[in-house]
Scaffold this motif. Structure first.
Motif, PDB file in Angstrom:
ATOM      1  N   TYR A 212     -10.768 -10.181  -0.610  1.00 31.11           N
ATOM      2  CA  TYR A 212     -10.522  -9.518   0.060  1.00 31.11           C
ATOM      3  C   TYR A 212     -10.392  -9.110   1.196  1.00 31.11           C
ATOM      4  O   TYR A 212     -10.571  -7.763   1.455  1.00 31.11           O
TER       5      TYR A 212
ATOM      6  N   ASP B 121      -6.337  -5.778  -0.086  1.00 31.10           N
ATOM      7  CA  ASP B 121      -7.388  -4.571  -0.735  1.00 31.10           C
ATOM      8  C   ASP B 121      -7.976  -4.903  -1.784  1.00 31.10           C
ATOM      9  O   ASP B 121      -7.145  -5.807  -2.907  1.00 31.10           O
TER      10      ASP B 121
ATOM     11  N   LYS C  84       0.526  -1.061   0.367  1.00 30.34           N
ATOM     12  CA  LYS C  84      -0.078   0.137  -0.087  1.00 30.34           C
ATOM     13  C   LYS C  84       0.246   1.471   0.309  1.00 30.34           C
ATOM     14  O   LYS C  84       0.481   2.096  -0.335  1.00 30.34           O
TER      15      LYS C  84
ATOM     16  N   LEU D  72      -5.990  -3.123  -5.899  1.00 28.39           N
ATOM     17  CA  LEU D  72      -4.911  -2.454  -5.055  1.00 28.39           C
ATOM     18  C   LEU D  72      -3.944  -2.349  -5.976  1.00 28.39           C
ATOM     19  O   LEU D  72      -3.784  -3.197  -7.060  1.00 28.39           O
TER      20      LEU D  72
ATOM     21  N   GLN E  52      -3.320  -8.571   5.847  1.00 22.73           N
ATOM     22  CA  GLN E  52      -3.932  -7.061   5.606  1.00 22.73           C
ATOM     23  C   GLN E  52      -4.627  -7.237   3.804  1.00 22.73           C
ATOM     24  O   GLN E  52      -3.501  -7.668   2.831  1.00 22.73           O
TER      25      GLN E  52
END
Length: 545
Positions: free
Chosen positions: A424, A295, A23, A298, A293
């Motif tokens: 996700y 997402d 990220k 991404l 984690q």
């Protein structure tokens, strides 16, 4: 030499590729111009590198090829054991269902897992080694925290390597194009465990107890793995001390009350931890020690896992006969049914029969024992929408069985399209509930049966299972309790190998893999391409291969 680079250690170039999936790195300059010299000058650069390392760890629950939807990386640790088998036929699953000539040094999956672990180690080594450079813009505290995270992950990688292959090459320095070795030797497991202990002790000293950053590794995570390591090295007093650091810390208290996104809906405290939106500490999961984690969408990488894809069964292919004798497929993929799974990994029958009747961990919120008819286009004659289809949990496990229960821990469906293959959702990776069972094992080894029963009962009381008394504590009971609490979460193979019970219990309880498993399969074969690439020294193969 290309093969050697891929299958031994990986390179800095490979590490930087994975950094593009993190990220934080998205806020930096383009990965196409990101180089090590530019990266390792500031705290932000090192944090980006650590984020890349977290991305490598997430691959353990993703495909063996980065971002793929198949061939989950952790398969070798969760099937071919007493409580898990492969509910499908393919080249990888066959290894752990049939062993023998299916489990050989030339299998690509074995090479991919080896390569991934050493790539991750090299990424960690790069962070650790370059932290000693001069002129870095960070504080001593910044340095210690980031290096602690890298050292914990390095120890975690060697944990996998030693359980899977035994003695393996130990490298604690960055490997680049100028120092690739072709004369590697296999380091004794005891020496690797010493290096792991040093890494984990450093991590324990320098990681925070808590953090507002859900991705941050915590002190309790290091204590947890130290407790496990001390059990492996038979240092039971030390194992107990480390486990108590977690179980007596209010920051890591067990979840014992309903919370989060479905607090007012039917459910249990135990199963709340696995709901999408409930896994992270910031979401109320006080028990979490390490959370993966993830997402959706991404940029620069794939932030998914395939746990749901592999563990949720193929309920949409259930064929049910109506009163007219004709078959129908009455269940459609939906969020209510956990999303789209392909049922590659499943519990053995034994794994579903070891719960008390009132144990939340064996109940309907933890397992899929039935589905409701929701397909108006394919309703069996004599049925109607909303009718219940009960799965068969009484027969013995068999291959390609869609009519078989599955765990609900990894349920997930995309809010846009429930048929999407990847997941996700953030996922619990390590939690204090397991540390209680490490404590129970340490107490048992120290002949403190009351202490062991107390640790076990902390979990049983949470799950509304009948408490036990000290005389009921045995190693087998602890292993059974681990399955009840940690099914599909823990690296089951490692636990059984550590306790010397893997072969016996797999033969006893796994009616697929247990039929052909042999003692030589307790260690996987060293990948043949690794042996072939070690040009100037002999890298011995494991016995029996």
């Amino acid at each position: 030499m290309q093969s050697y680079t891929k299958y031994i250690f990986g390179t800095l170039t490979g590490m930087l590729m994975f950094l593009s999936c993190s990220k934080s790195v998205l806020n930096e300059q383009s990965p196409s111009v990101l180089t090590a010299d530019l990266l390792f000058k500031t705290k932000a650069g090192f944090q980006n590198a650590l984020n890349g390392l977290y991305s490598e760890v997430r691959r353990y629950r993703s495909g063996e090829t980065y971002g793929s939807e198949d061939d989950i990386m952790n398969m070798q640790a969760v099937i071919g054991v007493d409580n898990g088998y492969g509910n499908w036929r393919d080249a990888i699953i066959d290894i752990f269902n049939y062993w023998g000539t299916y489990n050989l040094p030339n299998k690509p999956h074995t090479s991919e897992v080896w390569a991934w672990l050493y790539e991750t180690i090299n990424a960690a080594n790069t962070i650790i080694g370059r932290s000693e450079n001069t002129g870095i813009d960070w504080t001593p505290e910044d340095k210690a925290t980031i290096v602690a995270g890298a050292r914990l992950i390095r120890a975690w990688c060697y944990r996998h390597l030693t359980y899977l292959w035994g003695p393996v090459p130990l490298t604690l320095e960055e490997s680049s194009g100028t120092n690739i070795r072709t004369d590697l030797t296999r380091t004794p497991v005891a020496d690797i465990q010493t290096a792991m202990k040093q890494d984990l002790l450093y991590a324990e000293q320098n990681l925070p107890e808590t953090s507002s950053d859900d991705a941050q590794l915590l002190k309790g995570t290091a204590s947890h793995f130290l407790a496990e390591l001390y059990l492996a090295t038979k240092q039971y007093d030390s194992a107990k001390i480390e486990a108590l650091k977690v179980t007596t810390d209010a920051n890591y208290k067990l979840v014992t009350a309903r919370y989060g996104v479905q607090k007012t809906s039917p459910g249990t405290p135990f199963t709340d931890m696995f709901l999408d939106g409930n896994s992270k500490r910031s979401e109320g999961n006080t028990e979490a020690l390490w959370v993966i984690q993830s997402d959706i969408n991404l940029p620069g990488g794939d932030g998914s896992t395939i746990m749901r894809r592999y563990w949720v069964n193929r309920y949409y292919s259930l064929s049910v006969k109506g009163t007219d004798g004709k078959a129908a497929t009455p269940v459609l993929v939906s969020a209510a049914n956990g999303g789209r799974g392909i049922g590659r990994l499943s519990p053995t029958k034994w794994a579903m029969t070891i719960y008390d009747a009132n144990d939340d961990r064996g109940g309907d919120f933890a397992w899929r024992y039935y589905y409701l008819i929701n397909n108006p286009a394919s309703i069996p004659k004599g049925s109607k929408l909303g009718d219940t289809i009960y799965l068969d949990k009484s027969s013995t496990e068999k291959i390609t069985n869609a009519n078989w229960p599955s765990t609900r821990k990894w349920d997930y469906a995309s809010p846009v399209d429930p048929t999407v293959d990847k997941s996700y959702n953030d996922q619990v990776f390590v939690r204090a509930g397991e540390t209680y069972l490490l404590l129970a094992e340490a107490d048992f080894r120290l002949n403190d049966l009351q202490g062991a029963a107390d640790a076990i009962n902390a979990l049983r009381n949470r799950a509304h299972a009948t408490p036990i008394i000290p005389s009921q504590v045995t190693l087998d009971f602890i292993l059974d309790e681990r399955s009840r609490e940690l099914f599909s979460e823990e690296d089951r193979r490692y636990v059984l190998l550590r306790t010397g019970t893997w072969l016996t219990r797999t033969k006893l309880y796994n009616k697929v893999g247990g039929l052909t498993v042999a003692a030589r399969d307790s260690l996987l074969p060293i990948p043949q391409d690794v042996i072939d690439a070690n040009l100037t020294a002999v890298l011995p193969q494991n016995p029996g291969y």
